[in-house]
Write a protein that holds these residues in place. Structure first.
Motif, PDB file in Angstrom:
ATOM      1  N   LEU A   8       0.824  -1.206   0.000  1.00 18.07           N
ATOM      2  CA  LEU A   8       0.000   0.000   0.000  1.00 18.07           C
ATOM      3  C   LEU A   8       0.861   1.260   0.000  1.00 18.07           C
ATOM      4  CD1 LEU A   8      -2.642  -1.005   2.707  1.00 18.07           C
ATOM      5  CD2 LEU A   8      -2.940  -1.058   0.226  1.00 18.07           C
ATOM      6  N   PRO A   9       0.350   2.361  -0.562  1.00 17.66           N
ATOM      7  CA  PRO A   9       1.039   3.657  -0.438  1.00 17.66           C
ATOM      8  C   PRO A   9       1.150   4.044   1.040  1.00 17.66           C
ATOM      9  CG  PRO A   9      -0.696   3.763  -2.095  1.00 17.66           C
ATOM     10  CD  PRO A   9      -0.876   2.468  -1.372  1.00 17.66           C
ATOM     11  N   LEU A  10       2.114   4.914   1.355  1.00 18.46           N
ATOM     12  CA  LEU A  10       2.345   5.318   2.732  1.00 18.46           C
ATOM     13  C   LEU A  10       1.094   5.893   3.379  1.00 18.46           C
ATOM     14  CD1 LEU A  10       4.136   5.833   5.183  1.00 18.46           C
ATOM     15  CD2 LEU A  10       4.902   7.967   4.083  1.00 18.46           C
ATOM     16  N   SER A  11       0.375   6.748   2.658  1.00 22.28           N
ATOM     17  CA  SER A  11      -0.810   7.377   3.240  1.00 22.28           C
ATOM     18  C   SER A  11      -1.870   6.335   3.611  1.00 22.28           C
ATOM     19  CB  SER A  11      -1.402   8.411   2.277  1.00 22.28           C
ATOM     20  OG  SER A  11      -1.712   7.821   1.033  1.00 22.28           O
ATOM     21  N   ASP A  12      -2.001   5.299   2.778  1.00 19.98           N
ATOM     22  CA  ASP A  12      -2.957   4.232   3.072  1.00 19.98           C
ATOM     23  C   ASP A  12      -2.525   3.419   4.285  1.00 19.98           C
ATOM     24  OD1 ASP A  12      -3.192   4.756  -0.013  1.00 19.98           O
ATOM     25  OD2 ASP A  12      -5.047   3.744   0.540  1.00 19.98           O
ATOM     26  N   ARG A  13      -1.221   3.178   4.401  1.00 20.20           N
ATOM     27  CA  ARG A  13      -0.725   2.439   5.574  1.00 20.20           C
ATOM     28  C   ARG A  13      -0.944   3.240   6.845  1.00 20.20           C
ATOM     29  NH1 ARG A  13       3.863   1.514   2.268  1.00 20.20           N
ATOM     30  NH2 ARG A  13       5.228   2.646   3.702  1.00 20.20           N
ATOM     31  N   LEU A  14      -0.696   4.554   6.757  1.00 21.71           N
ATOM     32  CA  LEU A  14      -0.936   5.413   7.916  1.00 21.71           C
ATOM     33  C   LEU A  14      -2.415   5.424   8.298  1.00 21.71           C
ATOM     34  CD1 LEU A  14       1.288   8.515   7.075  1.00 21.71           C
ATOM     35  CD2 LEU A  14       1.553   7.001   9.048  1.00 21.71           C
ATOM     36  N   ALA A  37       2.140  15.544  16.986  1.00 18.72           N
ATOM     37  CA  ALA A  37       2.275  14.326  17.781  1.00 18.72           C
ATOM     38  C   ALA A  37       2.215  13.075  16.908  1.00 18.72           C
ATOM     39  CB  ALA A  37       1.191  14.281  18.849  1.00 18.72           C
ATOM     40  N   PHE A  38       1.315  13.067  15.946  1.00 15.39           N
ATOM     41  CA  PHE A  38       1.174  11.882  15.101  1.00 15.39           C
ATOM     42  C   PHE A  38       2.309  11.774  14.094  1.00 15.39           C
ATOM     43  CE2 PHE A  38      -2.854  11.426  17.043  1.00 15.39           C
ATOM     44  CZ  PHE A  38      -3.284  10.134  16.794  1.00 15.39           C
ATOM     45  N   SER A  39       2.828  12.894  13.618  1.00 18.29           N
ATOM     46  CA  SER A  39       3.985  12.856  12.725  1.00 18.29           C
ATOM     47  C   SER A  39       5.182  12.234  13.450  1.00 18.29           C
ATOM     48  CB  SER A  39       4.336  14.268  12.251  1.00 18.29           C
ATOM     49  OG  SER A  39       3.342  14.781  11.403  1.00 18.29           O
ATOM     50  N   GLU A  40       5.355  12.631  14.713  1.00 15.08           N
ATOM     51  CA  GLU A  40       6.464  12.083  15.509  1.00 15.08           C
ATOM     52  C   GLU A  40       6.224  10.617  15.836  1.00 15.08           C
ATOM     53  OE1 GLU A  40       8.734  12.913  19.784  1.00 15.08           O
ATOM     54  OE2 GLU A  40       7.276  14.369  18.988  1.00 15.08           O
ATOM     55  N   ARG A  41       5.004  10.280  16.171  1.00 13.04           N
ATOM     56  CA  ARG A  41       4.670   8.906  16.548  1.00 13.04           C
ATOM     57  C   ARG A  41       4.953   7.924  15.415  1.00 13.04           C
ATOM     58  NH1 ARG A  41      -0.866   6.890  19.521  1.00 13.04           N
ATOM     59  NH2 ARG A  41      -0.494   4.652  19.380  1.00 13.04           N
ATOM     60  N   PHE A  42       4.578   8.294  14.192  1.00 13.36           N
ATOM     61  CA  PHE A  42       4.733   7.401  13.051  1.00 13.36           C
ATOM     62  C   PHE A  42       5.979   7.710  12.221  1.00 13.36           C
ATOM     63  CE2 PHE A  42       0.064   7.275  13.761  1.00 13.36           C
ATOM     64  CZ  PHE A  42      -0.046   5.914  14.041  1.00 13.36           C
ATOM     65  N   ASN A  43       6.714   8.765  12.637  1.00 19.10           N
ATOM     66  CA  ASN A  43       7.952   9.143  11.946  1.00 19.10           C
ATOM     67  C   ASN A  43       7.702   9.384  10.458  1.00 19.10           C
ATOM     68  OD1 ASN A  43      10.700   9.730  11.741  1.00 19.10           O
ATOM     69  ND2 ASN A  43      11.232   7.602  11.257  1.00 19.10           N
ATOM     70  N   VAL A  44       6.709  10.235  10.182  1.00 21.16           N
ATOM     71  CA  VAL A  44       6.360  10.568   8.802  1.00 21.16           C
ATOM     72  C   VAL A  44       6.213  12.081   8.672  1.00 21.16           C
ATOM     73  CG1 VAL A  44       5.172   8.384   8.383  1.00 21.16           C
ATOM     74  CG2 VAL A  44       3.881  10.342   9.283  1.00 21.16           C
ATOM     75  N   SER A  45       6.205  12.546   7.429  1.00 19.80           N
ATOM     76  CA  SER A  45       6.015  13.980   7.191  1.00 19.80           C
ATOM     77  C   SER A  45       4.559  14.368   7.456  1.00 19.80           C
ATOM     78  CB  SER A  45       6.378  14.327   5.744  1.00 19.80           C
ATOM     79  OG  SER A  45       5.405  13.797   4.859  1.00 19.80           O
TER      80      SER A  45
END
Length: 218
Positions: A8-14, A37-45
């Protein structure tokens, strides 16, 4: 029975990760979601996270409020009525075609036993999570990846409704034994009887959730 997350694309996985938090009860209805908080939690932009939020908003699980941010959606009575309409079609249908040696029956039994343990500990959030897994396993009896993926979205909305109950014990305690009864019928090859018990179960559950929504002011 869900598709490979790595495909899956990253956005779909998130979006799926956040949906799982909703299903587990970690994110209650009405909670504001912090991008930082969620960007840090999942280490994504933040851009990837916003796309995931957009997907979940489209599914009705989140809502965006101008100048305020993103919030977990609060189910309406109309939403709950529609969810249970779908559940009766999907879960009862899956049970009617069930057979005792299907791998999902083992998962159903495991979910019941976990729920019993969590009930003894008075962990009603844990009982609720085991209950959600039980019903996901029921849907897996249909052997349809698409149907199981669709049900994940339904389950997340449903858990939000459960989270509005002032007394979660009132919802979850009676249904542990009903789940046990249903899986026993499947284990004994009594598929039609299991489907009838599930319809009774869903009618009772629907009434309980609707009463909680009425008290919540919907």
């Amino acid at each position: 029975m869900t598709e490979n997350l790595d495909s899956l694309p990253l956005s779909d996985r998130l979006a799926r990760e956040i949906r799982n938090l909703l299903i587990s009860g970690e994110l209650p209805a009405g909670q504001r979601l912090s991008e930082a908080a969620f960007s840090e939690r999942f280490n994504v932009s933040r851009n990837s996270l916003r796309e995931a939020f957009r997907l979940l908003t489209k599914d009705g699980l989140l809502r965006h409020e101008a100048n305020r941010g993103v919030f977990v959606a609060v189910p309406t009575i109309a939403t709950i009525l529609d969810i249970y309409r779908v559940r009766r079609m999907v879960e009862c249908g899956a049970l009617r075609q069930s057979w005792p040696r299907h791998s999902a029956v083992t998962s159903m039994r495991e979910a019941v036993e976990v729920a019993k343990i969590r009930r003894e500990a008075l962990d009603w959030v844990g009982v609720g999570s085991a209950n959600m897994f039980f019903h996901e396993s029921v849907v897996d009896l249909a052997d349809s990846t698409r149907l199981s993926d669709f049900y994940e979205r339904i389950a997340a909305e449903l858990r939000l409704g459960f989270g509005l109950l002032a007394n979660p014990e009132q919802l979850h305690a009676p249904f542990v034994e009903l789940n046990d009864k249903i899986v026993k019928l499947v284990e004994e090859g009594m598929a039609d009887d299991a489907a009838r018990e599930m319809e009774i179960y869903l009618n009772l559950s629907e009434r309980t959730v609707l009463k909680s929504l009425e008290r919540h002011g919907e």
